[in-house]
Each structure stands twice: as C-alpha cells, then as structure tokens.
Design an enzyme around this catalytic site. Structure first.
Site, PDB file in Angstrom:
ATOM      1  N   ASP A  25       5.717   0.776 -17.345  1.00 33.99           N
ATOM      2  CA  ASP A  25       6.407   2.062 -17.272  1.00 33.99           C
ATOM      3  C   ASP A  25       6.987   2.436 -18.636  1.00 33.99           C
ATOM      4  O   ASP A  25       7.559   1.581 -19.322  1.00 33.99           O
ATOM      5  CB  ASP A  25       7.564   1.959 -16.264  1.00 33.99           C
ATOM      6  N   GLU A  32       5.260  10.635  -5.400  1.00 35.74           N
ATOM      7  CA  GLU A  32       6.421  10.022  -4.752  1.00 35.74           C
ATOM      8  C   GLU A  32       7.197  11.021  -3.896  1.00 35.74           C
ATOM      9  O   GLU A  32       7.522  12.121  -4.343  1.00 35.74           O
ATOM     10  CB  GLU A  32       7.358   9.425  -5.820  1.00 35.74           C
TER      11      GLU A  32
END
Length: 278
Positions: free
Chosen positions: A87, A186
């Site tokens: 990430d 998400e």
C-alpha cells in the site's frame, strides 16, 4: 498445507475471463505471511491499516513510507508463493506525479513486492499513468477510501445514489484505461458492485461489496476475531483466535502460579554433580 503457485500479472485478467474467483487478505509480519502462504489464499495486502492494527493509531493518515517498507519486507519473505501488494500511504503520492513514481519505486526496490496500491478515481489518473509508465504494477482502490474518509463523510457505504454509482463506474473504467491491472472496491451496495464489475475487463476485488465481484477481500485480524470488539457489517468471523489466545495465556499464568509448569517434560533433567561452594 497448500501447494499453490504464485499468481502472475496475466492471471488476474485470465481469472476474470474464466470467471474464476479468488481471495485476498492482509498481513503485516513474517509469521502471519507464512501462515497465509500455507493456505490457498492467492493475495496478501500489506495495507496502511497496519496503522491501527499494528501501531495503535486511530487512522491510516499517520502511516509513513518507512512504516510501510518495514512491514512489507518481512511479508514478502514469509509468503513466496503469494502475490504481495504494498500500500502507498497517505501523502506519498498526492503531491505530484514525480513524487508518486519516486515512492512507488522505493516500495518495489526496497521490498520486492509485486505491485503497489493507491486510492482514488479519475483524480488520480496522472499518478497511475506515471507509475505504470515507470514499469510498476498498479492496483486501484475506489469506493470507500480510508485515507480520505473524512472528506467522504466518514466510514460509510459509497455509491448509494444514482450519481455516485455512475461516478464509481466511470472511475473504474478510467482506472482500467490508465493501466491498473485490478481495482479494490470498498463498501458499496451489491448491485452497484455488480455494475462496476461488468463495466471493466480487469478484476474487481471487493471488500464489503457483495457477492458479484471477482475476488473477496478481508482484513485477516477481522476475519479471525483477533481485533477486539470492532467488527464491520461485512466481516464474517471464521474463527475466534483472540479468545483462544487469551485462554492460553491465562492457562500459562495459572500453571506458573501453581507450579505445574514447567514439569519435567519441559525441563532439562540431566544430573550434574555440583561442587559444594558453601
């Protein structure tokens, strides 16, 4: 123990074309990575969620590049047969294309992970294009984007209106054109996730996005019941590891106090003739 072979970049599109589902979890250290490597799960994300889970922060915004590299490196070592995603933390790519490429280069060079992930839709196209041009695999992330959750009105479902659903579809199409090989989606309604999934030819990796996506994502500590009482609606707990760990620690404590541990079985029992010194 799994005999899996590591996915390749071409497998992502191939799995989508063949309708083959796959799974994706988090790890932040060598031990957890090695456990996941022994499982059938294909992908590990070393996410900036390590801020809360490993470092005790209230959110992800405080996570640094050094934090990410420190945690990605042992995960790569622990899971050689699993695709590893690193990430990009908040502040590492929002300043300029050049800084985004510099930090993406650093993550790949210093950890040997397989790709980077960054958050954002059409507003991040130039960043994504620049990183892809630099020869780095990029995974997108749209819907609820934790790094900018406060500007989205907090941690809540995204894409719940016709306008915002349309924006998610447009974002996904734009990210694919920019060169993303896959996209995390998400916290969106299932039917919106289905529309996004059908709009692109790259896999949609859903976390809280219903059953119609190409891949399911969960945070390992959430799904194993390790992370206290916090449990989002979309998390199914497949085990209660925290409870088991606390029980084991309490049993160790009790046996220590009562003299049960260590018994001869857990002691070195060689007879030694000790000279009398007093």
């Amino acid at each position: 123990m799994s005999n899996k072979t590591k996915m390749t970049i071409s497998d992502f599109k191939k799995f989508k074309q063949e309708g083959k589902k796959f799974s994706y979890v988090t790890a932040y250290d060598y031990t957890m990575a090695s456990i996941i490597n022994d499982s059938d799960v294909e992908i590990i994300l070393v996410g900036d969620s390590l801020g809360m889970i490993m470092l005790g922060y209230k959110g992800t915004e405080s996570v640094t590049m050094d934090d990410m590299i420190h945690h990605i490196r042992p995960v790569v070592k622990g899971a050689p047969n699993t695709w590893i995603v690193g990430d990009m933390p908040f502040g590492s790519y929002n300043v300029s294309d050049e800084e985004a490429v510099r930090n993406a280069n650093r993550i790949i060079k210093e950890t040997n992970c397989d790709c980077i992930k960054l958050e954002g839709g059409v507003e991040m196209l130039s960043r994504i294009q620049a990183i892809v041009r630099a020869g780095i695999n990029v995974m997108g992330h749209i819907g609820l984007t934790p790094q900018t959750a406060s500007s989205l009105g907090g941690f809540k479902v995204q894409g719940g209106t016709p306008e915002s659903a349309k924006k998610l579809i447009e974002d996904a199409i734009a990210l694919e054109k920019a060169g993303c090989f896959s996209i995390v989606l998400e916290c969106v309604p299932s039917m919106v996730a289905k529309a996004v999934t059908e709009a692109v030819s790259i896999p949609i990796l859903g976390i809280g996005a219903g059953p119609h996506v190409d891949c399911q994502v969960l945070v390992t500590q959430d799904m194993l019941g390790m992370y206290g009482d916090f449990k989002p609606k979309f998390v199914k707990q497949y085990a209660q590891i925290r409870k088991t760990m606390v029980e084991a620690l309490n049993e160790f404590h009790r046996e220590t106090l009562e003299g049960e541990f260590p018994s001869p079985e857990f002691s070195f029992n060689k007879e030694v003739d000790i000279p009398k010194l007093y």
